[in-house]
Design an enzyme around this catalytic site. Structure first.
Site, PDB file in Angstrom:
ATOM      1  N   ASN A 160      -9.188 -38.511  24.530  1.00  0.00           N
ATOM      2  CA  ASN A 160      -8.963 -37.723  23.316  1.00  0.00           C
ATOM      3  C   ASN A 160      -9.356 -38.535  22.079  1.00  0.00           C
ATOM      4  O   ASN A 160     -10.362 -39.214  22.115  1.00  0.00           O
ATOM      5  CB  ASN A 160      -7.531 -37.195  23.294  1.00  0.00           C
ATOM      6  N   SER A 161      -8.559 -38.547  21.036  1.00  0.00           N
ATOM      7  CA  SER A 161      -9.036 -39.135  19.775  1.00  0.00           C
ATOM      8  C   SER A 161      -9.106 -40.658  19.780  1.00  0.00           C
ATOM      9  O   SER A 161      -9.678 -41.246  18.855  1.00  0.00           O
ATOM     10  CB  SER A 161      -8.140 -38.666  18.622  1.00  0.00           C
ATOM     11  N   THR A 162      -8.540 -41.328  20.799  1.00  0.00           N
ATOM     12  CA  THR A 162      -8.694 -42.790  20.838  1.00  0.00           C
ATOM     13  C   THR A 162     -10.162 -43.162  21.002  1.00  0.00           C
ATOM     14  O   THR A 162     -10.577 -44.258  20.629  1.00  0.00           O
ATOM     15  CB  THR A 162      -7.875 -43.416  21.986  1.00  0.00           C
ATOM     16  N   TYR A 163     -10.934 -42.217  21.547  1.00  0.00           N
ATOM     17  CA  TYR A 163     -12.362 -42.464  21.732  1.00  0.00           C
ATOM     18  C   TYR A 163     -13.071 -42.679  20.391  1.00  0.00           C
ATOM     19  O   TYR A 163     -14.115 -43.331  20.323  1.00  0.00           O
ATOM     20  CB  TYR A 163     -12.987 -41.286  22.486  1.00  0.00           C
TER      21      TYR A 163
END
Length: 597
Positions: free
Chosen positions: A400-403
């Site tokens: 998710n947004s950690t990418y």
């Protein structure tokens, strides 16, 4: 659950195509294959299943499997469905990196449908396993009630037949009133069972043919092959093509066994052998144990086919044997070529196999009340990992947004943006968060987790170059097969908490050879807090499906004097409470209690 079913479905398609290919080869090259080759070519059916146990990753086939996944649209369809519902808002907005800005992706098929299908499949397998157990029980009962054949002439005849076939192992000869046709079984201890009145009904010459037939089953490893066939049947019990294939394989097995016997006999012996087989036609060979124990008997239709083959038998010429070998080799190369398809299906890229020895596994369950989760901490000074929940720490899930930490870095490295010029104009499309409805720079895009900013940079980089970056840093399963805008949102891309920590450490050490100014720009953009004794960097991520927050991340690192600590926490909750902000809250408490931050 749905991933398992998709794998089973795709493997079924591949196996069905393989069955079609084998039948086609047998038909096209019918006259150019020996009887034995007609049977052995069915062995190819087992290759895709065995391929699931081969460590393909060690052969560096990652790019090939990714390409195949793209061809199969394995993840693309799912991602496309996600894209249609990308504006479903599930979280209230916040304004810093410790909180969540996430959107929901939808799955068109409710989970209970997958559960029902999976349950039916498992029930089918259990029933078939029960059938196998019952067959084994029948064999066990027969062994208990069987009596050794003590007639010296018959035993001497068996020894002569063993010598003729080339078998040195001890073969136990028994007779039993429960069977009407000779059967053979036993991998480690071979048995031949005769019907009780065989001695009275058959002459010694006819008994010789019976022994030759059953002994060739042992020599050809047919008993072992039978068990492999059962495993295949248990897995694919729902596939009618598999039923047809296994039935044909059993017929070809008997024909191959007949051919092996006929090669030892002269013309008159071939005729007598045929007469012996006719005596066992339609002798109730359809009992359950026949699934395990091959035998001489069969249905009238099968016996008729075998007699016709015996009547036409002329032996295998050297040319026919060579042609059979060439056809089998070419077919084998083709099967091996398509095997990676099932490897893609059966590959275990959902797990990262961690083998670092300097690791302490600890119990932090008290911090995860109500959540399934894992926590990974790497102490750079000690070179030591501290891990809670080993299984989940190796499980790959959507980043998710950690990418976006790496998305930002890739954009800088590819010059789509630069450290001095990284602003992007909002296109006016209304976004789910007010913070997204404005022009963004790298810092605001990361702090507000602005999807459209990173989707734009990803598109400008392009799938090919983006894929090269993923391979370079070895980001989880490196799978971009989904839609380019959403592959990191509960789609194809997956990474484990341990890999998240390793990547952050490698980034800090600049092991990838990226520009130092780019790394520093990203680090500065994810700086969360700065205190007298340290600095905290990090990024949250939340996976939301059908409005439920099922996957919460918080990853980052701590500067404490000269010490560097890298951490990743992941929580999961099917009820929808696994948010990145909650993960961050738990992680901060753990770091505090460990006196790290």
């Amino acid at each position: 659950m749905d991933t398992i079913l998709l794998r089973v479905l795709l493997s079924t398609i591949v196996v069905s195509l393989l069955i079609f290919m084998i039948l086609l080869i047998k038909r096209l090259f019918h006259k150019h294959l020996t009887v034995k080759a007609h049977y052995q070519i069915w062995y190819f059916l087992f290759i895709p299943i065995l391929a699931a146990f081969v460590p393909w990753k060690d052969f560096h086939l990652g790019k090939g499997t990714q390409y195949l996944k793209s061809l199969l649209f394995f993840q693309k369809d799912t991602a496309s469905k996600n894209e249609k519902n990308v504006l479903n808002v599930s979280q209230a907005s916040n304004t810093d990196l410790m909180h969540d800005f996430t959107v929901s992706v939808n799955k068109s098929t409710p989970d209970f449908v997958y559960h029902i299908i999976f349950t039916i499949w498992v029930i089918g397998m259990i029933l078939f396993i029960g059938l196998v157990i019952y067959s084994a029980y029948q064999i066990y009962q027969m062994k208990k009630s069987a009596t050794p054949v003590k007639n010296q002439r018959i035993n001497e005849l068996l020894e002569l037949c063993k010598e003729s076939v080339g078998i040195k192992r001890k073969v136990k000869l028994r007779e039993n009133a429960l069977i009407t046709s000779p059967i053979t079984f036993g991998i480690f201890q071979p048995y031949i069972f005769l019907p009780r009145k065989t001695r009275e009904a058959l002459s010694l010459n006819e008994l010789k043919y019976v022994f030759l037939h059953e002994l060739h089953h042992h020599k050809n490893k047919d008993v072992f092959v039978n068990y492999v066939m059962l495993i295949v049947q248990i897995i694919y019990w729902f596939n009618p093509f598999m039923w047809v294939a296994l039935k044909r394989m059993r017929i070809d097995r008997e024909l191959a066994c007949d051919a092996s016997v006929l090669n030892l006999l002269d013309e008159s012996g071939c005729i007598e052998y045929g007469h012996t087989i006719i005596r066992f036609a339609d002798k109730k060979y359809d009992r359950t144990y026949a699934q395990i124990a091959p035998g001489m008997g069969g249905t009238q239709k099968q016996i008729k086919q075998r007699i016709q083959r015996i009547a036409a038998f002329s032996g295998d010429s050297p040319l026919l044997k060579w042609k059979s070998k060439v056809i089998c080799v070419v077919s084998g190369i083709f099967v091996l070529a398509i095997t990676p398809i099932t490897t893609v299906i059966a590959s275990s890229d959902d797990m990262y196999h961690f083998s670092e020895k300097n690791t302490i596994y600890e119990d932090l369950s008290s911090y995860f009340h109500g959540y399934n989760g894992s926590f990974v901490l790497y102490d750079d000074a000690k070179g030591q990992y501290q891990i809670y929940n080993r299984d989940m720490s190796e499980q790959r899930v959507s980043p998710n947004s950690t990418y976006k930490i790496f998305s930002a870095l890739f954009a800088l490295e590819s010059s789509v943006i630069s450290t001095n010029n990284n602003e992007q104009a909002w296109d006016g499309n209304v976004q789910p968060y007010q913070e997204w409805n404005q022009d963004q720079n790298l810092s605001t895009a990361l702090s507000h987790s602005v999807n459209w900013y990173f989707q734009n940079t990803d598109r400008e980089i392009g799938r090919k170059h983006l894929q090269d970056y993923f391979h370079k840093v070895k980001y989880g399963n490196e799978d971009l097969s989904g839609n380019l805008d959403t592959y990191w949102m509960e789609s194809s891309l997956k990474i484990s908490p341990i890999e998240q920590v390793q990547l952050l450490h490698a980034l800090e050490e600049n092991k990838f050879g990226f520009k130092e100014e780019n790394i520093q720009a990203v680090k500065q953009a994810i700086l969360i807090d700065k205190q007298k004794n340290g600095q905290l960097f990090g990024k949250t991520g939340t996976g939301t499906i059908n409005g439920k927050n099922v996957n919460g991340w918080f990853i980052g690192f701590v500067y404490k004097g000269e010490h560097r600590y890298y951490f990743a926490i992941n929580i999961q909750d099917k009820d929808g409470h696994a948010k990145g902000s909650k993960a961050a809250e738990i992680a901060k408490q753990i770091l505090h209690d460990k006196r790290i931050y």
